[in-house]
Design an enzyme around this catalytic site. Structure first.
Site, short mmCIF file in Angstrom:
data_model
loop_
_atom_site.label_atom_id
_atom_site.label_comp_id
_atom_site.label_asym_id
_atom_site.label_seq_id
_atom_site.Cartn_x
_atom_site.Cartn_y
_atom_site.Cartn_z
N TYR A 25 -4.59 8.09 -2.30
CA TYR A 25 -5.18 6.38 -1.82
C TYR A 25 -3.53 5.85 -2.12
CZ TYR A 25 -5.03 0.98 -3.11
OH TYR A 25 -5.17 0.16 -3.63
N SER A 107 -1.01 -7.09 -8.89
CA SER A 107 -2.30 -6.89 -7.79
C SER A 107 -3.48 -7.30 -8.17
CB SER A 107 -2.84 -5.57 -6.52
OG SER A 107 -3.87 -5.45 -6.86
N GLN A 128 0.12 -11.16 -7.75
CA GLN A 128 -0.32 -10.88 -6.25
C GLN A 128 -1.86 -11.50 -5.87
OE1 GLN A 128 -2.50 -8.76 -4.80
NE2 GLN A 128 -2.50 -9.49 -2.59
N TYR A 130 -4.70 -12.49 -3.37
CA TYR A 130 -5.61 -12.51 -1.60
C TYR A 130 -6.46 -13.96 -1.47
CZ TYR A 130 -5.25 -7.75 -2.76
OH TYR A 130 -5.24 -6.08 -3.12
N THR A 156 -0.83 -11.95 0.19
CA THR A 156 -0.83 -11.05 0.66
C THR A 156 -1.71 -12.01 2.42
OG1 THR A 156 -1.10 -9.63 -0.60
CG2 THR A 156 -2.16 -9.17 1.37
N LYS A 252 3.35 -13.05 1.61
CA LYS A 252 3.55 -11.25 2.10
C LYS A 252 2.44 -10.96 3.08
CE LYS A 252 2.92 -6.67 0.02
NZ LYS A 252 2.02 -5.39 0.99
N HIS A 276 2.37 -4.14 5.22
CA HIS A 276 1.01 -3.33 3.96
C HIS A 276 1.44 -2.02 3.85
CE1 HIS A 276 -2.15 -5.38 1.82
NE2 HIS A 276 -2.38 -3.73 1.55
N ARG A 279 -1.04 0.42 5.77
CA ARG A 279 -2.45 0.57 6.28
C ARG A 279 -3.51 -0.66 6.33
NH1 ARG A 279 -3.17 3.44 1.19
NH2 ARG A 279 -4.45 1.53 0.05
#
Length: 389
Positions: A25, A107, A128, A130, A156, A252, A276, A279
């Site tokens: 991962y 995160s 962080q 989303y 993000t 970000k 990222h 990724r």
């Protein structure tokens, strides 16, 4: 006893001690992994100018990120599932960062919750987030960050939908791991990891389970996650989230000059040049190659930070000398965490600091804030010579 002198030493130990699905991962990119590889290898195309007969006493790597004093211009980037690399991983990484004097970014998809990390640290950290469709959840998440005294949020922007990561799909990535034959066989060789995981209560996504209606186990979590990301996200939605927070904001996932200019117009305190970690969009240019054009687009309107590909203090120096205000490490500290827990994160920071300090000296500089293009030899066409659109 292994003598650790660089980040690769930690990576080798991490691979031995951590279950395959979690090592993969961290150590993977999307599709062919071209961008993942070039994020790191492109640093090798930039050379350093050696200078001599310069007084090297009294060197300093201290500076600031968004007004916050830091021991060196390196923050710990947000990494999902960090608590699966090592039991209580986010807590351990945050404590190591705090003691070293650099920012830690938690995160949203962490194993340890915002409250867990706040309880075990004494200084503010960053969260962080989303851009998710569930506005009620977003408001409650941001309020939890305020209650925990987080000093900034990192939004993000490059994960409206998830890039295809072949290794994760083939490994059946989940937290905690699903008890398949292959998984159990692998875990049998990682008994140290297993003992530590059995000794903690933190094995699920602490910022989601219990905070979203009808999400109370891994199966329902996966269903929620698959539908949570906002495919319709635009700059207006980003501004909404910035206003919800009302404090310092870092954006970000910026990899294009036009997006960088728009982020600056919104009033972001900083932007992070990032793909990222390779990724998401495979085939995109590395962060370090995109940095110069983004700096040109932004000017002095906001701080420009760089993430993706940094594995050494020399990489940090090259990014700073190219014009970045600061940098982030993700995999580099995760290697240390998986290898040795909190002590491994500290070792990763020590290695990068030592490399940054010594390289800075050999380049003839005593202060990290004095680094510039005069310290580098950058090949012509480093950003690429592309046809017009």
């Amino acid at each position: 006893m292994t003598v650790i002198t660089n980040i690769d030493d930690l990576k080798r130990i991490h691979r031995r001690r951590t279950p395959k699905m979690f090592y993969d991962y961290a150590e993977s990119g999307s599709w062919t992994e071209q961008t993942f590889r070039e994020n790191t290898s492109d640093f090798n195309d930039i050379y350093l100018r050696q200078r001599v007969a310069v007084d090297m006493t009294g060197r300093s790597t201290k500076t600031q990120m968004i007004g916050q004093d830091v021991a060196m211009p390196v923050a710990l980037a947000p990494v999902g599932l960090t608590g699966m690399q090592h039991a209580d991983g986010e807590i351990l990484a945050a404590r190591a960062a705090e003691k070293f004097g650099v920012p830690f970014t938690l995160s949203t998809l962490s194993i340890c919750s915002i409250e867990d990390v706040a309880e075990h640290t004494s200084k503010p950290f960053w969260l962080q987030v989303y851009t998710l469709k569930d506005n009620d959840y977003m408001r409650r998440l941001i309020q939890r960050a305020k209650d925990a005294k987080c000093s900034a949020i990192v939004i993000t922007l490059d994960l409206q939908l998830q890039g295809q990561r072949h290794k994760d799909l083939k490994n059946g990535l989940s937290a905690p791991p699903k008890p398949t034959l292959a998984t159990m066989a692998d875990l049998a060789t990682k008994w140290g990891w297993g003992i530590k995981m059995l000794g903690t209560k933190r094995r699920f996504f602490g910022n989601v389970i219990g905070h979203v209606d009808n999400v109370d186990d891994p199966a329902s979590l996966m269903d929620w996650t698959a539908n949570a990301f906002d495919h319709a996200m635009d700059w207006d939605r980003v501004k909404e989230i910035m206003d919800m927070w009302g404090g310092p904001v870092i954006l970000k996932g910026i990899l294009d000059p036009e997006d960088a200019a728009r982020a600056a117009e919104l009033g972001a305190d900083a932007i992070i040049v990032s793909n990222h970690g390779g990724r998401q969009l495979d085939g995109a240019l590395s962060s370090i190659r995109m940095l110069p054009s983004i700096l040109d687009a932004v000017g002095s309107r906001t701080e420009v930070h760089l993430d993706s590909g940094i594995r050494s203090g020399q990489d940090v120096l090259k990014a700073l000398a190219m014009g970045a205000k600061s940098t982030y490490i993700g995999r580099a500290y995760v290697y240390g965490l998986g290898a040795m827990g909190e002590a491994g994160v500290t070792k990763a920071l020590e290695v990068i600091h030592m490399e940054l300090d010594k390289t800075m000296a050999l380049c003839g500089e005593r202060d990290v804030t004095a680094l510039g293009r005069h310290n580098l030899l950058i090949p012509k066409g480093f950003e690429g010579d592309w046809q017009d659109n």
